[in-house]
Enzyme design. Structure first.
Site, PDB file in Angstrom:
ATOM      1  N   ALA A 185      -0.344  -4.455  -1.828  1.00 16.28           N
ATOM      2  CA  ALA A 185       0.693  -5.511  -0.368  1.00 16.28           C
ATOM      3  C   ALA A 185       1.507  -7.048  -1.317  1.00 16.28           C
ATOM      4  O   ALA A 185       1.212  -6.249  -3.011  1.00 16.28           O
ATOM      5  CB  ALA A 185      -0.710  -6.351  -0.378  1.00 16.28           C
TER       6      ALA A 185
ATOM      7  N   GLY B 227      -3.693  -2.834  -1.549  1.00 20.06           N
ATOM      8  CA  GLY B 227      -2.796  -1.803   0.185  1.00 20.06           C
ATOM      9  C   GLY B 227      -2.243  -0.606  -0.216  1.00 20.06           C
ATOM     10  O   GLY B 227      -3.390  -0.203   0.702  1.00 20.06           O
TER      11      GLY B 227
ATOM     12  N   GLU C  91      -5.774   0.950   0.087  1.00 20.58           N
ATOM     13  CA  GLU C  91      -6.613   0.762   1.404  1.00 20.58           C
ATOM     14  C   GLU C  91      -6.159   1.903   2.797  1.00 20.58           C
ATOM     15  O   GLU C  91      -6.054   1.964   3.259  1.00 20.58           O
ATOM     16  CB  GLU C  91      -6.841  -0.994   1.678  1.00 20.58           C
ATOM     17  CG  GLU C  91      -7.256  -1.005   0.319  1.00 20.58           C
ATOM     18  CD  GLU C  91      -7.231  -2.693   0.592  1.00 20.58           C
ATOM     19  OE1 GLU C  91      -5.516  -3.762   0.344  1.00 20.58           O
ATOM     20  OE2 GLU C  91      -7.831  -3.458   0.242  1.00 20.58           O
TER      21      GLU C  91
ATOM     22  N   GLU D 176      -7.114  -6.480  -7.304  1.00 21.69           N
ATOM     23  CA  GLU D 176      -7.129  -7.574  -6.520  1.00 21.69           C
ATOM     24  C   GLU D 176      -7.866  -9.106  -7.371  1.00 21.69           C
ATOM     25  O   GLU D 176      -7.153  -9.589  -8.039  1.00 21.69           O
ATOM     26  CB  GLU D 176      -8.305  -7.565  -5.152  1.00 21.69           C
ATOM     27  CG  GLU D 176      -7.292  -7.062  -4.859  1.00 21.69           C
ATOM     28  CD  GLU D 176      -6.974  -5.473  -3.889  1.00 21.69           C
ATOM     29  OE1 GLU D 176      -7.360  -5.090  -4.455  1.00 21.69           O
ATOM     30  OE2 GLU D 176      -6.123  -4.776  -3.138  1.00 21.69           O
TER      31      GLU D 176
END
Ligand code: CAA
Length: 266
Positions: A64, A109, A112, A139
């Site tokens: 992200a 992300g 993911e 993260e």
């Protein structure tokens, strides 16, 4: 779509996340493009399988967008997480099969997104041992948890202990280790990755599309429930196939000892 390129080849579609300056990092715009991709693919009855990859040789998706996330409040963080989770859940529940072709970094992300696809194929390092796919949930090194489903999908895909180790340590793993722990289905040299992903998608697309979609639904819905209910889910979907022209052609061709006609998605 500004940051997602979409190409159709016969009955398969290839979506390329294209934000190379930020290693294809997922900001709100890219997430909205992915949402639009789901709309397009869902509306096009002619697409039987979808491949998702990243542009360039370095990254699938490097996570992200850290710049966008850096100033978020608690409410903003929740909303950003919901945006990603909603889009990824739509990708996961697309009726057609999806293949992530992971060409480089798949971090946060990115990992993911790959896990929201049905099948993950990955590039191995080059002859000098450089490049290739790298998976990880970095993260906690940034002071946050995974936010687009990583704690949930990784723990379901590999063992909970392995997921916890990857998430708590924030360490990356290479394609061969991802293969060993069952995160990816197969590893190819980078130049063979897209041909392999497209060949796999084409192989799937040659089978009866309604039956393939029913298999995806049976597996996904069945995994959400107990075995007794899961078996009922399969029975219903199995039964529904007998209303299709493709079942009649497939079984008719077998009994008449001939090759079946191309399936019609009917
Ligand atoms: N967000 C925003 N920009 C990113 C990015 C990200 N996740 N990853 C890379 N970029 C940008 C860099 O800032 C850099 O931009 P500039 O050229 O403008 O400085 C450009 O992409 C190239 O990156 P690097 O110079 O860092 O390239 P590198 O080869 O030295 O390193 C890398 C590659 C190891 C992937 C490194 O870029 C990196 O660690 N990226 C961040 C990975 C990460 O932590 N991802 C998880 C994000 S959190 C998350 O995803 C939360 C969630 O679950 C929802």
């Amino acid at each position: 779509m500004t940051h997602v390129l979409l190409e159709k080849k016969e009955h398969i579609a290839v979506a390329t996340i294209n934000r190379p300056k930020a290693l294809n990092a997922l900001n709100s715009e890219v997430l909205s493009d992915l949402n639009e991709l789901v709309d397009i693919v869902t509306a096009d009855q002619d697409i039987y399988a979808l491949v998702i990859t990243g542009s360039g040789e370095k990254a699938f998706v490097a996570g992200a967008d850290i710049g966008e996330m850096s100033t978020l409040t608690k409410e903003g963080g929740e909303a950003f997480g919901k945006h990603g989770n909603d889009v990824f859940r739509r990708i996961e529940t697309l009726p057609i099969p999806t293949i992530a072709a992971v060409n480089g970094f798949a971090l946060g992300g990115g990992c993911e997104l790959a896990m929201a696809c049905d099948i993950i194929l990955a590039a191995g390092p080059n002859a000098e041992g450089k490049g290739g796919a790298k998976f990880g949930q970095p993260e906690v090194g940034l002071g946050i948890t995974p936010g687009f489903g990583g704690t949930q999908r990784l723990a379901r895909l590999v063992s909970p202990g392995m997921a916890k180790q990857l998430i708590y340590t924030a360490k990356n793993i290479k394609a061969d280790e991802a293969l060993r722990i069952g995160l990816v289905n197969a590893v190819y040299p980078l130049e063979e990755l897209m041909p392999a992903a497209e060949k796999l998608a084409q192989t799937i697309a040659k089978n009866a599309p309604i039956a393939v979609r029913a298999c995806k639904k049976a597996i996904n819905d069945g995994l959400q429930t107990d075995m007794d209910q899961a078996i009922v889910i399969e029975e219903k979907l199995f039964g529904s196939c007998f209303e299709t022209a493709d079942q009649k052609e497939g079984m008719g061709a077998f009994l008449e000892k001939r090759k079946h006609e191309p399936y019609q998605n009917k």
